[in-house]
Scaffold this motif. Sequence first.
Motif, PDB file in Angstrom:
ATOM      1  N   GLN A  45       0.868  -1.162  -0.113  1.00  0.00           N
ATOM      2  CA  GLN A  45       0.065  -0.029   0.083  1.00  0.00           C
ATOM      3  C   GLN A  45       0.916   1.078   0.101  1.00  0.00           C
ATOM      4  O   GLN A  45       1.825   1.265   0.468  1.00  0.00           O
ATOM      5  CB  GLN A  45      -0.909   0.019   1.307  1.00  0.00           C
ATOM      6  CG  GLN A  45      -2.030  -0.857   1.406  1.00  0.00           C
ATOM      7  CD  GLN A  45      -3.023  -0.744   2.226  1.00  0.00           C
ATOM      8  OE1 GLN A  45      -2.879   0.254   3.126  1.00  0.00           O
ATOM      9  NE2 GLN A  45      -3.759  -1.718   2.556  1.00  0.00           N
ATOM     10  N   ARG A  46       0.459   2.406  -0.693  1.00  0.00           N
ATOM     11  CA  ARG A  46       0.733   3.476  -0.486  1.00  0.00           C
ATOM     12  C   ARG A  46      -0.042   4.551   0.115  1.00  0.00           C
ATOM     13  O   ARG A  46      -1.257   4.368   0.271  1.00  0.00           O
ATOM     14  CB  ARG A  46       1.408   4.045  -1.908  1.00  0.00           C
ATOM     15  CG  ARG A  46       2.376   3.315  -2.359  1.00  0.00           C
ATOM     16  CD  ARG A  46       3.659   3.457  -1.904  1.00  0.00           C
ATOM     17  NE  ARG A  46       4.129   4.862  -1.361  1.00  0.00           N
ATOM     18  CZ  ARG A  46       5.152   5.281  -1.474  1.00  0.00           C
ATOM     19  NH1 ARG A  46       6.406   4.600  -1.478  1.00  0.00           N
ATOM     20  NH2 ARG A  46       5.706   6.644  -0.921  1.00  0.00           N
ATOM     21  N   GLY A  47       0.277   5.695   0.587  1.00  0.00           N
ATOM     22  CA  GLY A  47      -0.502   6.827   1.126  1.00  0.00           C
ATOM     23  C   GLY A  47      -0.891   6.686   2.569  1.00  0.00           C
ATOM     24  O   GLY A  47       0.241   6.178   3.191  1.00  0.00           O
ATOM     25  N   GLY A  48      -1.984   6.611   2.904  1.00  0.00           N
ATOM     26  CA  GLY A  48      -2.474   6.258   4.197  1.00  0.00           C
ATOM     27  C   GLY A  48      -2.502   7.754   5.057  1.00  0.00           C
ATOM     28  O   GLY A  48      -1.669   7.681   6.107  1.00  0.00           O
ATOM     29  N   HIS A  49      -2.837   8.788   4.468  1.00  0.00           N
ATOM     30  CA  HIS A  49      -2.851  10.107   4.892  1.00  0.00           C
ATOM     31  C   HIS A  49      -3.917  10.937   4.306  1.00  0.00           C
ATOM     32  O   HIS A  49      -4.385  10.767   3.302  1.00  0.00           O
ATOM     33  CB  HIS A  49      -1.369  10.638   5.076  1.00  0.00           C
ATOM     34  CG  HIS A  49      -1.016  10.788   3.649  1.00  0.00           C
ATOM     35  ND1 HIS A  49      -0.159   9.894   2.775  1.00  0.00           N
ATOM     36  CD2 HIS A  49      -0.894  12.094   2.690  1.00  0.00           C
ATOM     37  CE1 HIS A  49       0.216  10.187   1.507  1.00  0.00           C
ATOM     38  NE2 HIS A  49      -0.407  11.588   1.424  1.00  0.00           N
ATOM     39  N   ALA A  50      -4.019  12.050   4.967  1.00  0.00           N
ATOM     40  CA  ALA A  50      -4.607  13.304   4.264  1.00  0.00           C
ATOM     41  C   ALA A  50      -3.882  14.670   4.327  1.00  0.00           C
ATOM     42  O   ALA A  50      -2.740  14.601   5.090  1.00  0.00           O
ATOM     43  CB  ALA A  50      -6.133  13.535   5.040  1.00  0.00           C
ATOM     44  N   TYR A  51      -4.327  15.556   3.527  1.00  0.00           N
ATOM     45  CA  TYR A  51      -3.479  17.049   3.381  1.00  0.00           C
ATOM     46  C   TYR A  51      -4.544  17.812   4.142  1.00  0.00           C
ATOM     47  O   TYR A  51      -5.746  17.813   3.845  1.00  0.00           O
ATOM     48  CB  TYR A  51      -3.189  17.299   2.193  1.00  0.00           C
ATOM     49  CG  TYR A  51      -2.234  16.316   1.561  1.00  0.00           C
ATOM     50  CD1 TYR A  51      -0.602  16.437   1.895  1.00  0.00           C
ATOM     51  CD2 TYR A  51      -2.688  15.562   0.385  1.00  0.00           C
ATOM     52  CE1 TYR A  51       0.055  15.386   1.378  1.00  0.00           C
ATOM     53  CE2 TYR A  51      -1.611  14.820  -0.259  1.00  0.00           C
ATOM     54  CZ  TYR A  51      -0.523  14.569   0.244  1.00  0.00           C
ATOM     55  OH  TYR A  51       0.599  13.799  -0.350  1.00  0.00           O
ATOM     56  N   LYS A  52      -4.046  18.800   4.997  1.00  0.00           N
ATOM     57  CA  LYS A  52      -4.650  20.067   5.519  1.00  0.00           C
ATOM     58  C   LYS A  52      -5.195  20.840   4.205  1.00  0.00           C
ATOM     59  O   LYS A  52      -6.461  21.063   4.683  1.00  0.00           O
ATOM     60  CB  LYS A  52      -4.247  20.539   6.638  1.00  0.00           C
ATOM     61  CG  LYS A  52      -3.649  19.757   7.802  1.00  0.00           C
ATOM     62  CD  LYS A  52      -3.028  20.250   8.931  1.00  0.00           C
ATOM     63  CE  LYS A  52      -2.347  19.621   9.952  1.00  0.00           C
ATOM     64  NZ  LYS A  52      -1.417  20.071  10.699  1.00  0.00           N
ATOM     65  N   SER A  53      -4.303  21.322   3.719  1.00  0.00           N
ATOM     66  CA  SER A  53      -4.628  22.395   2.426  1.00  0.00           C
ATOM     67  C   SER A  53      -4.336  21.759   1.084  1.00  0.00           C
ATOM     68  O   SER A  53      -4.991  22.369   0.195  1.00  0.00           O
ATOM     69  CB  SER A  53      -4.096  23.579   2.840  1.00  0.00           C
ATOM     70  OG  SER A  53      -2.636  23.444   2.847  1.00  0.00           O
ATOM     71  N   GLN A  54      -3.317  21.018   0.901  1.00  0.00           N
ATOM     72  CA  GLN A  54      -2.981  20.460  -0.437  1.00  0.00           C
ATOM     73  C   GLN A  54      -4.029  19.704  -1.233  1.00  0.00           C
ATOM     74  O   GLN A  54      -4.808  19.186  -0.526  1.00  0.00           O
ATOM     75  CB  GLN A  54      -1.705  19.599  -0.423  1.00  0.00           C
ATOM     76  CG  GLN A  54      -1.468  19.050  -1.753  1.00  0.00           C
ATOM     77  CD  GLN A  54      -0.081  18.260  -1.489  1.00  0.00           C
ATOM     78  OE1 GLN A  54       1.189  18.881  -1.233  1.00  0.00           O
ATOM     79  NE2 GLN A  54      -0.195  16.822  -1.678  1.00  0.00           N
ATOM     80  N   GLN A  55      -4.232  20.001  -2.459  1.00  0.00           N
ATOM     81  CA  GLN A  55      -4.963  19.540  -3.276  1.00  0.00           C
ATOM     82  C   GLN A  55      -4.200  18.524  -4.204  1.00  0.00           C
ATOM     83  O   GLN A  55      -3.271  18.896  -4.496  1.00  0.00           O
ATOM     84  CB  GLN A  55      -6.015  20.363  -4.593  1.00  0.00           C
ATOM     85  CG  GLN A  55      -6.549  21.507  -3.621  1.00  0.00           C
ATOM     86  CD  GLN A  55      -7.093  22.420  -4.629  1.00  0.00           C
ATOM     87  OE1 GLN A  55      -7.867  22.322  -5.458  1.00  0.00           O
ATOM     88  NE2 GLN A  55      -6.461  23.649  -4.457  1.00  0.00           N
TER      89      GLN A  55
END
Length: 130
Positions: A45-55
């Motif tokens: 898997q890759r990722g496993g996060h979110a961004y506060k302001s990034q699109q």
Amino acid sequence: MKIELLKFPKIQDPRGNLTFLQNNDQFPFEIERVFWTYDVPGGGQRGGHAYKSQQEIIIALSGAFDVIVENSSGEITKFHLNRSYYGLYLPPNSWRHMENFSTNSLGLHLSSSKFNEEDYIRSKEEFKKA
């Protein structure tokens, strides 16, 4: 904006097809960073996060993989990316991870900002609180 599968132009030609991207004509931000994911081991898997302001826009340039996305209201959606003329638009506060990578898959990521560790939400609990 909302999570959305974008379709990019596909110019068909007997010599091979062509797809292009032009800032602000096809997506809602200027590109500040580009990176790609590849050689993901089987079952990885890759990722496993979110961004506060990034699109971000994720494109499967080659092969295929799934992007599992959870929005701020807890709704989970699975997107199967396998065509290079589609891109998955992810607004800020979209928890995501990628899985089910085919052999030799190549994922292109277009981001609205340069890398900034402070913009990452790496804890699912923190994401749910936000």
